[in-house]
Design a protein around this motif. Structure first.
Motif, PDB file in Angstrom:
ATOM      1  N   TRP A 392       0.861  -1.303  -0.005  1.00 48.31           N
ATOM      2  CA  TRP A 392       0.055   0.005   0.010  1.00 48.31           C
ATOM      3  C   TRP A 392       0.911   1.507  -0.181  1.00 48.31           C
ATOM      4  N   ARG A 393       2.091   1.266  -0.614  1.00 50.70           N
ATOM      5  CA  ARG A 393       2.919   2.403  -0.477  1.00 50.70           C
ATOM      6  C   ARG A 393       2.385   3.054  -1.817  1.00 50.70           C
ATOM      7  N   SER A 394       1.879   4.008  -1.688  1.00 48.41           N
ATOM      8  CA  SER A 394       1.202   5.081  -2.929  1.00 48.41           C
ATOM      9  C   SER A 394       1.150   6.482  -2.426  1.00 48.41           C
ATOM     10  N   SER A 395       1.620   7.247  -3.050  1.00 46.38           N
ATOM     11  CA  SER A 395       1.747   8.761  -2.834  1.00 46.38           C
ATOM     12  C   SER A 395       0.357   9.151  -3.156  1.00 46.38           C
ATOM     13  N   GLY A 396       0.031   8.723  -4.257  1.00 46.12           N
ATOM     14  CA  GLY A 396      -1.257   9.195  -4.518  1.00 46.12           C
ATOM     15  C   GLY A 396      -2.556   9.170  -3.732  1.00 46.12           C
ATOM     16  N   SER A 397      -2.603   7.748  -3.058  1.00 49.79           N
ATOM     17  CA  SER A 397      -3.678   7.623  -2.050  1.00 49.79           C
ATOM     18  C   SER A 397      -3.319   8.225  -0.841  1.00 49.79           C
ATOM     19  N   LEU A 398      -1.967   8.668  -0.389  1.00 51.22           N
ATOM     20  CA  LEU A 398      -1.629   9.493   0.860  1.00 51.22           C
ATOM     21  C   LEU A 398      -2.030  10.721   0.625  1.00 51.22           C
ATOM     22  N   LEU A 399      -1.990  11.434  -0.551  1.00 54.22           N
ATOM     23  CA  LEU A 399      -2.381  12.706  -0.932  1.00 54.22           C
ATOM     24  C   LEU A 399      -3.854  12.716  -0.954  1.00 54.22           C
ATOM     25  N   ASN A 400      -4.600  11.899  -1.369  1.00 51.47           N
ATOM     26  CA  ASN A 400      -5.915  11.844  -1.389  1.00 51.47           C
ATOM     27  C   ASN A 400      -6.546  11.737   0.120  1.00 51.47           C
ATOM     28  N   LEU A 401      -5.936  10.741   1.004  1.00 49.37           N
ATOM     29  CA  LEU A 401      -6.344  10.729   2.426  1.00 49.37           C
ATOM     30  C   LEU A 401      -5.884  12.026   3.244  1.00 49.37           C
ATOM     31  N   TRP A 402      -4.968  12.665   2.698  1.00 52.90           N
ATOM     32  CA  TRP A 402      -4.717  14.147   3.579  1.00 52.90           C
ATOM     33  C   TRP A 402      -5.856  14.703   3.089  1.00 52.90           C
ATOM     34  N   GLY A 403      -6.255  14.817   2.013  1.00 55.85           N
ATOM     35  CA  GLY A 403      -7.461  15.766   1.562  1.00 55.85           C
ATOM     36  C   GLY A 403      -8.860  15.174   2.272  1.00 55.85           C
ATOM     37  N   TYR A 404      -8.987  14.069   2.195  1.00 56.97           N
ATOM     38  CA  TYR A 404     -10.243  13.701   2.841  1.00 56.97           C
ATOM     39  C   TYR A 404      -9.960  13.729   4.400  1.00 56.97           C
TER      40      TYR A 404
END
Length: 494
Positions: A392-404
């Motif tokens: 689950w190492r994904s910068s895209g998912s991490l940035l989306n989660l920070w937005g949420y």
């Protein structure tokens, strides 16, 4: 006799150096609910304080087996999935009457109800175990061929047996129309044997690829299960005329399989053999330990769960209870990382954000989980979503989660009840901004942040920790501080 778990926590804290894993200063209730649930929230804290762990655990198991079974853990969420009550023919008729006979509304409802129950069901242990077995016996939800049947796998197999016997779950899965369609067993026949289900049954559902079975075993695994098919309405139907007849041997199992009419019973005997095989016990025990304890569980704990599995006839709850009794579990804070959808749901629970308009809030959770790359039940391959951090190492998912994190804390999204950030302080109001930050970190993540992390948050405020709360910039910055805490590594841990 009542089981006591708390001494194991004390032993774990005595035996585990506080420098081996960060953060080690943690709230046991938060660890418990991040593994056997989807995150801590106020009601669970109150229940644990009132009942104690032993009675809370018994209540959770009883609820999952009784009043909260199926989709009953939250009546409002369940009402958002009316198609989940119907049989495949009824689903298709409804879809046709509503203008799209091949529409995916039943699968969409299953996704939304699953997310809603993870976020708001009182039966968190039940939902956590359902999630585990939905991945173990994976049938991709939004996939071709299961648009009228996928919910039956969830309703009649996973949720029915999640707190019961794995053998019963396995046997039910081998008759389930969604499973039979997804892994092509419904189309397998004596004249055209399809090995897909027979292979995955061995490799994924039971003994595992290292158990020593051969290619000939895979072929015989497929042969003995021929005849399991569907009727015109997509209900399970055994068709003896499609069954391969002849002696069968798979690993240590053998059967004369000498009549087509007896083929279904022969298949049941084979499935029971696999369900109670020591390699199945070992494999399921290992997967449970990886999911609930750590990415690299000890062989000792795995072996103990496998012994319990065989001794109890594949009962699931005693295995879970053994995990709770283990020092290894209580010493494992920081050993698991939340998958993206788990982080999303844990955020909803940590903030105490309830549903205002359930239809809208469940739609919002659906598209959010899609954006972070993990819609529940939607892993396309038959092995289910991976449970280890490296996947689950994904910068895209991490940035989306920070937005949420920001959007949920700052009331951006439709359907959720409005959050008053001041309620996150709890019953005791802080006197200073430093006390406020410590209280928020504990409430939102179940952890006491290291001094350097606290100082970073204090620097964000631009004021010393001793600033009186009445004079603090938190009057304006609180909605911005909260998501920063949720962005921290502590919240990413499960």
């Amino acid at each position: 006799m009542a089981t006591t778990f708390w001494p194991s926590i004390a032993a774990a804290l005595r035996n585990t150096p506080h420098t081996t894993r960060a953060p080690m200063v943690w709230d046991p209730a938060s660890l418990l609910m991040s593994r056997f649930g989807f995150g801590i929230e106020a009601r669970t804290r109150a229940d644990l304080a009132h009942y104690g762990l032993d009675d809370w655990w018994r209540n959770q198991v009883a609820f999952g087996r009784g009043a909260g079974a199926g989709y009953a853990g939250h009546a409002g969420v369940a009402a958002q999935g009316p198609l989940l009550k119907k049989n495949p023919a009824e689903v298709r008729a409804w879809l046709k009457a509503n203008g799209n006979e091949y529409g995916w509304e039943a699968m969409d409802q299953l996704t939304r109800v699953t997310l809603g129950l993870q976020a708001w069901s009182h039966g968190q242990v039940y939902e956590a175990v359902v999630d585990f077995f939905a991945n173990h016996l994976n049938v991709a939800n939004h996939s071709d061929g299961v648009w009228t049947t996928r919910h039956t796998m969830d309703r009649d197999v996973i949720r029915k047996y999640a707190l019961g016997s794995y053998a019963s779950m396995l046997l039910a899965s081998a008759r389930n129309p969604a499973m039979l369609q997804y892994l092509s067993l419904a189309s397998s026949s004596k004249k055209a044997i399809n090995e897909n289900y027979g292979r995955e049954l061995l490799e994924l559902h039971t003994v595992g690829i290292g158990a020593g079975y051969t290619e000939a075993d895979v072929q015989n695994s497929a042969r003995i299960l021929t005849g399991r098919s569907l009727d015109a309405d997509f209900n399970y139907l055994y068709k003896p005329e499609r069954h391969w007849v002849g002696p069968i041997k798979v690993m240590g199992f053998s059967h004369p399989n000498d009549t087509a009419e007896g083929g279904e019973a022969a298949g049941e005997a084979y499935l029971r053999y696999l369900a109670y095989h020591p390699a199945t016990a070992q494999r399921l025990a290992y997967k449970m330990c990886v999911h609930f304890v750590s990415d690299n569980p000890s062989p000792t704990l795995v072996a103990e769960l496998a012994r319990i599995y065989l001794r109890t006839g594949s009962q699931i709850v005693p295995m879970l209870a053994a995990i709770l009794r283990s020092t290894e579990f209580w010493a494992s804070r920081g050993a698991k990382v939340r998958r993206p959808a788990e982080n999303l749901i844990a955020t909803v629970r940590a903030l105490g954000v309830g549903p205002g308009d359930l239809t809208k809030s469940l739609q919002s959770l659906h598209w959010m989980s899609s954006a972070v790359g993990q819609v529940p039940l939607d892993w396309s391959a038959p092995n289910g979503y991976p449970a280890v951090a490296s996947a689950w190492r994904s910068s895209g998912s991490l940035l989306n989660l920070w937005g949420y994190h920001r959007g949920l804390a700052q009331n951006w999204y439709d359907g959720f009840a409005e959050l008053d950030p001041l309620t996150l302080y709890g019953a005791v109001k802080p006197r200073t901004s430093g006390e406020a930050i410590i209280a928020l970190c504990g409430r939102l993540t179940g952890s006491r942040f290291p001094a350097a992390h606290l100082q970073a948050l204090q620097t964000f405020l631009g004021e010393p920790a001793g600033t009186p709360i009445a004079d603090s910039r938190l009057r304006w910055y609180l909605p911005h501080l909260i998501p920063l805490i949720l962005d921290a590594p502590q919240h990413a841990l499960r």
